[in-house]
Design an enzyme around this catalytic site. Structure first.
Site, mmCIF file in Angstrom:
data_model
loop_
_atom_site.group_PDB
_atom_site.id
_atom_site.type_symbol
_atom_site.label_atom_id
_atom_site.label_comp_id
_atom_site.label_asym_id
_atom_site.label_seq_id
_atom_site.Cartn_x
_atom_site.Cartn_y
_atom_site.Cartn_z
ATOM 1 C CE1 TYR A 22 -3.761 -2.369 0.211
ATOM 2 C CE2 TYR A 22 -2.569 -3.340 2.053
ATOM 3 C CZ TYR A 22 -3.580 -3.392 1.117
ATOM 4 O OH TYR A 22 -4.414 -4.478 1.084
ATOM 5 C CG ASN A 79 -9.658 1.864 -1.529
ATOM 6 O OD1 ASN A 79 -10.123 0.745 -1.328
ATOM 7 N ND2 ASN A 79 -8.364 2.094 -1.606
ATOM 8 C CG HIS A 105 -9.436 -1.589 -5.504
ATOM 9 N ND1 HIS A 105 -9.907 -1.824 -4.230
ATOM 10 C CD2 HIS A 105 -10.491 -1.706 -6.334
ATOM 11 C CE1 HIS A 105 -11.202 -2.079 -4.301
ATOM 12 N NE2 HIS A 105 -11.576 -2.010 -5.556
ATOM 13 C CB SER A 107 -2.777 -3.652 -4.206
ATOM 14 O OG SER A 107 -4.035 -4.164 -3.821
ATOM 15 N NE ARG A 116 -6.290 -9.293 -0.094
ATOM 16 C CZ ARG A 116 -6.670 -8.684 1.027
ATOM 17 N NH1 ARG A 116 -7.541 -7.711 0.991
ATOM 18 N NH2 ARG A 116 -6.148 -9.051 2.182
#
Length: 150
Positions: A22, A79, A105, A107, A116
């Site tokens: 992140y 987000n 997002h 990532s 995910r």
């Protein structure tokens, strides 16, 4: 012009949590950078670890019939963190929005763990910015500004 940035669970830990994924920039730093680049934009930043708060904010700023006086946002940057993959209720709120919603997002969720890789939000958002790091927030604001201006 008012743009609302809504962050979901654990995003209050930006700059501290898993910096290899992140990054090291805090949300406060991200907001300062966006504000410097767009002095004419009134940013409202909201973060919660609670799903219902996110739904309430999408309704408040994104659904005309739900707005209070002064809540006339031109768009939402969302987000949703982990709720991206699990919250049908948040998806339903976004689907009702009368303003553009940009999914962000940090990532690249398509390269993360299997659970995910599916976003329940992508098909109800107007645009998605995925895997661009913390710069994705600024890109989302710029996308919204371009949409409003055109």
């Amino acid at each position: 012009m008012k743009i609302v940035i809504i962050n979901g669970p654990n995003l209050n830990l930006l700059g501290k949590r898993e910096p290899q994924i992140y990054g090291t920039q805090s949300m406060e730093q991200i907001l300062v950078d966006i504000q410097r680049a767009h002095m004419d934009v009134h940013l409202i930043y909201l973060q919660s670890n609670h799903e219902g708060d996110l739904i309430d904010w999408v309704q408040r700023y994104g659904i005309e019939a739900m707005r209070r006086e002064g809540d006339e946002a031109k768009g939402i940057v969302l987000n949703a963190g982990g709720y991206t993959h699990t919250s049908v209720a948040l998806r339903d709120a976004v689907a009702c929005a009368n303003v553009p919603v940009v999914e962000v997002h940090i990532s690249d969720i398509s390269q993360r763990e299997e659970f995910r890789r599916v976003s329940l939000l992508t098909d109800v958002c107007n645009h998605s910015i995925i895997g661009h790091g913390t710069k994705g927030y600024q890109e989302a604001v710029e996308w919204l500004l371009g949409r409003v201006e055109s």
